[in-house]
Design a protein around this motif. Structure first.
Motif, PDB file in Angstrom:
ATOM      1  N   ASP A  17      77.471  25.201  21.745  1.00 36.54           N
ATOM      2  CA  ASP A  17      77.615  23.706  22.498  1.00 36.54           C
ATOM      3  C   ASP A  17      76.206  24.393  23.590  1.00 36.54           C
ATOM      4  OD1 ASP A  17      78.475  21.981  21.281  1.00 36.54           O
ATOM      5  OD2 ASP A  17      80.439  22.323  22.372  1.00 36.54           O
ATOM      6  N   GLY A  18      75.616  24.377  23.405  1.00 38.49           N
ATOM      7  CA  GLY A  18      74.199  23.683  24.657  1.00 38.49           C
ATOM      8  C   GLY A  18      74.748  24.243  25.872  1.00 38.49           C
ATOM      9  N   ASP A  19      75.656  23.663  26.181  1.00 40.81           N
ATOM     10  CA  ASP A  19      76.417  23.311  27.817  1.00 40.81           C
ATOM     11  C   ASP A  19      77.432  23.687  28.337  1.00 40.81           C
ATOM     12  OD1 ASP A  19      73.654  21.761  28.468  1.00 40.81           O
ATOM     13  OD2 ASP A  19      74.286  20.108  28.153  1.00 40.81           O
ATOM     14  N   SER A  20      77.885  24.247  27.331  1.00 41.37           N
ATOM     15  CA  SER A  20      79.905  24.915  27.764  1.00 41.37           C
ATOM     16  C   SER A  20      79.692  26.168  27.622  1.00 41.37           C
ATOM     17  CB  SER A  20      80.520  23.852  26.255  1.00 41.37           C
ATOM     18  OG  SER A  20      80.833  24.345  25.269  1.00 41.37           O
ATOM     19  N   ALA A  21      80.297  27.140  28.312  1.00 42.11           N
ATOM     20  CA  ALA A  21      80.636  27.993  27.707  1.00 42.11           C
ATOM     21  C   ALA A  21      81.421  28.799  27.128  1.00 42.11           C
ATOM     22  CB  ALA A  21      80.892  28.998  29.618  1.00 42.11           C
ATOM     23  N   PRO A  22      81.866  28.963  26.240  1.00 39.92           N
ATOM     24  CA  PRO A  22      82.370  30.357  25.356  1.00 39.92           C
ATOM     25  C   PRO A  22      83.933  29.741  25.498  1.00 39.92           C
ATOM     26  CG  PRO A  22      81.348  31.573  25.335  1.00 39.92           C
ATOM     27  CD  PRO A  22      80.647  30.580  25.652  1.00 39.92           C
ATOM     28  N   GLU A  23      85.781  28.816  24.823  1.00 47.20           N
ATOM     29  CA  GLU A  23      85.760  29.529  25.728  1.00 47.20           C
ATOM     30  C   GLU A  23      87.290  30.873  25.160  1.00 47.20           C
ATOM     31  OE1 GLU A  23      88.966  26.055  25.284  1.00 47.20           O
ATOM     32  OE2 GLU A  23      87.513  24.933  24.985  1.00 47.20           O
ATOM     33  N   ALA A  24      87.652  31.932  25.513  1.00 45.87           N
ATOM     34  CA  ALA A  24      88.379  32.965  24.780  1.00 45.87           C
ATOM     35  C   ALA A  24      89.631  32.205  24.592  1.00 45.87           C
ATOM     36  CB  ALA A  24      88.575  33.480  26.158  1.00 45.87           C
ATOM     37  N   ASP A  25      89.876  33.002  23.146  1.00 45.98           N
ATOM     38  CA  ASP A  25      91.079  32.352  22.750  1.00 45.98           C
ATOM     39  C   ASP A  25      92.462  33.001  23.332  1.00 45.98           C
ATOM     40  OD1 ASP A  25      89.803  31.581  20.309  1.00 45.98           O
ATOM     41  OD2 ASP A  25      89.668  33.815  19.465  1.00 45.98           O
ATOM     42  N   ASP A  26      93.620  32.488  23.148  1.00 48.18           N
ATOM     43  CA  ASP A  26      94.903  32.625  23.528  1.00 48.18           C
ATOM     44  C   ASP A  26      94.903  34.496  23.529  1.00 48.18           C
ATOM     45  OD1 ASP A  26      95.533  30.888  24.764  1.00 48.18           O
ATOM     46  OD2 ASP A  26      96.658  29.850  22.956  1.00 48.18           O
ATOM     47  N   TYR A  51      92.966  36.634  23.977  1.00 44.16           N
ATOM     48  CA  TYR A  51      92.397  37.525  24.542  1.00 44.16           C
ATOM     49  C   TYR A  51      92.191  37.446  25.794  1.00 44.16           C
ATOM     50  CZ  TYR A  51      87.419  38.912  26.977  1.00 44.16           C
ATOM     51  OH  TYR A  51      86.672  39.666  27.821  1.00 44.16           O
ATOM     52  N   ARG A  52      93.095  36.579  26.179  1.00 38.94           N
ATOM     53  CA  ARG A  52      93.630  35.649  27.846  1.00 38.94           C
ATOM     54  C   ARG A  52      95.268  36.888  27.838  1.00 38.94           C
ATOM     55  NH1 ARG A  52      96.218  31.163  29.728  1.00 38.94           N
ATOM     56  NH2 ARG A  52      96.790  30.658  27.685  1.00 38.94           N
ATOM     57  N   TRP A  53      95.947  36.856  27.271  1.00 38.97           N
ATOM     58  CA  TRP A  53      97.225  37.051  27.272  1.00 38.97           C
ATOM     59  C   TRP A  53      97.076  38.845  27.389  1.00 38.97           C
ATOM     60  CZ3 TRP A  53     100.562  35.713  30.070  1.00 38.97           C
ATOM     61  CH2 TRP A  53     101.114  34.476  29.888  1.00 38.97           C
ATOM     62  N   GLY A  54      95.813  39.482  26.604  1.00 40.99           N
ATOM     63  CA  GLY A  54      95.576  40.964  25.960  1.00 40.99           C
ATOM     64  C   GLY A  54      94.828  41.551  27.924  1.00 40.99           C
ATOM     65  N   ARG A  55      94.031  40.270  28.731  1.00 41.58           N
ATOM     66  CA  ARG A  55      93.560  41.218  29.494  1.00 41.58           C
ATOM     67  C   ARG A  55      94.378  41.057  30.365  1.00 41.58           C
ATOM     68  NH1 ARG A  55      88.286  37.827  31.099  1.00 41.58           N
ATOM     69  NH2 ARG A  55      88.520  38.687  33.310  1.00 41.58           N
ATOM     70  N   ILE A  56      95.174  40.247  30.841  1.00 38.69           N
ATOM     71  CA  ILE A  56      96.728  39.620  31.715  1.00 38.69           C
ATOM     72  C   ILE A  56      97.372  41.158  31.699  1.00 38.69           C
ATOM     73  CG2 ILE A  56      98.803  39.068  31.638  1.00 38.69           C
ATOM     74  CD1 ILE A  56      96.684  36.269  31.813  1.00 38.69           C
ATOM     75  N   VAL A  57      97.907  41.462  30.205  1.00 41.60           N
ATOM     76  CA  VAL A  57      98.589  43.302  30.331  1.00 41.60           C
ATOM     77  C   VAL A  57      97.677  43.996  29.958  1.00 41.60           C
ATOM     78  CG1 VAL A  57      99.812  44.515  28.592  1.00 41.60           C
ATOM     79  CG2 VAL A  57      99.924  42.021  28.725  1.00 41.60           C
ATOM     80  N   LEU A  58      96.841  44.249  30.168  1.00 42.46           N
ATOM     81  CA  LEU A  58      95.841  45.743  30.157  1.00 42.46           C
ATOM     82  C   LEU A  58      96.173  45.538  31.724  1.00 42.46           C
ATOM     83  CD1 LEU A  58      93.643  47.649  29.251  1.00 42.46           C
ATOM     84  CD2 LEU A  58      91.957  45.864  29.686  1.00 42.46           C
ATOM     85  N   TYR A  59      95.708  44.623  32.475  1.00 42.78           N
ATOM     86  CA  TYR A  59      95.173  44.410  33.981  1.00 42.78           C
ATOM     87  C   TYR A  59      97.047  44.964  34.471  1.00 42.78           C
ATOM     88  CZ  TYR A  59      90.828  42.781  34.120  1.00 42.78           C
ATOM     89  OH  TYR A  59      90.152  42.175  34.161  1.00 42.78           O
ATOM     90  N   ALA A  60      97.815  44.278  34.292  1.00 44.62           N
ATOM     91  CA  ALA A  60      99.851  44.587  34.898  1.00 44.62           C
ATOM     92  C   ALA A  60     100.016  46.006  34.141  1.00 44.62           C
ATOM     93  CB  ALA A  60     100.487  43.801  33.552  1.00 44.62           C
ATOM     94  N   GLU A  61      99.133  46.469  33.122  1.00 40.51           N
ATOM     95  CA  GLU A  61      99.312  48.203  32.805  1.00 40.51           C
ATOM     96  C   GLU A  61      98.819  49.434  33.749  1.00 40.51           C
ATOM     97  OE1 GLU A  61     100.069  47.965  27.755  1.00 40.51           O
ATOM     98  OE2 GLU A  61      98.325  48.308  28.223  1.00 40.51           O
ATOM     99  N   MET A  62      97.602  48.352  33.895  1.00 40.45           N
ATOM    100  CA  MET A  62      96.761  49.332  34.831  1.00 40.45           C
ATOM    101  C   MET A  62      97.557  49.301  36.152  1.00 40.45           C
ATOM    102  SD  MET A  62      92.926  47.951  33.841  1.00 40.45           S
ATOM    103  CE  MET A  62      91.912  48.008  34.961  1.00 40.45           C
ATOM    104  N   ALA A  63      98.431  48.176  36.950  1.00 40.47           N
ATOM    105  CA  ALA A  63      98.359  48.263  38.619  1.00 40.47           C
ATOM    106  C   ALA A  63      99.804  49.292  37.985  1.00 40.47           C
ATOM    107  CB  ALA A  63      98.867  46.357  38.301  1.00 40.47           C
ATOM    108  N   LEU A  64     101.170  48.717  36.706  1.00 43.15           N
ATOM    109  CA  LEU A  64     101.417  49.646  36.904  1.00 43.15           C
ATOM    110  C   LEU A  64     101.283  51.676  36.982  1.00 43.15           C
ATOM    111  CD1 LEU A  64     105.156  50.334  36.457  1.00 43.15           C
ATOM    112  CD2 LEU A  64     104.379  50.011  33.975  1.00 43.15           C
ATOM    113  N   ALA A  65      99.950  52.150  36.636  1.00 44.03           N
ATOM    114  CA  ALA A  65      99.348  53.074  36.282  1.00 44.03           C
ATOM    115  C   ALA A  65      99.255  53.284  38.044  1.00 44.03           C
ATOM    116  CB  ALA A  65      98.000  53.779  35.378  1.00 44.03           C
TER     117      ALA A  65
END
Length: 64
Positions: free
Chosen positions: A19-28, A30-44
């Motif tokens: 669609d020309g006006d809407s940004a592409p939505e991330a799949d679930d 991908y969103r949960w993968g980013r959350i887990v990645l940030y949690a791992e980085m914070a733990l490290a």
């Protein structure tokens, strides 16, 4: 002989349909993968800070 101009034509309009006006939505995943990645980085970072604290205060002697 392959001519550089004989390949597939690519232009700005080719590619997946969007669609020309809407940004592409991330799949679930991908969103949960980013959350887990940030949690791992914070733990490290926390483990590194704790290790440095033990090393600089001289309390890490029991490990060696």
């Amino acid at each position: 002989m392959v001519d550089a101009d004989s390949g597939p034509e690519l232009d700005a309009d080719s590619g997946p349909e969007r669609d020309g006006d809407s940004a592409p939505e991330a799949d679930d995943w991908y969103r949960w993968g980013r959350i887990v990645l940030y949690a791992e980085m914070a733990l490290a970072v926390l483990i590194t800070a704790f290790s440095l604290y033990l090393a600089f205060t001289g309390r890490a002697g029991f490990i060696a």
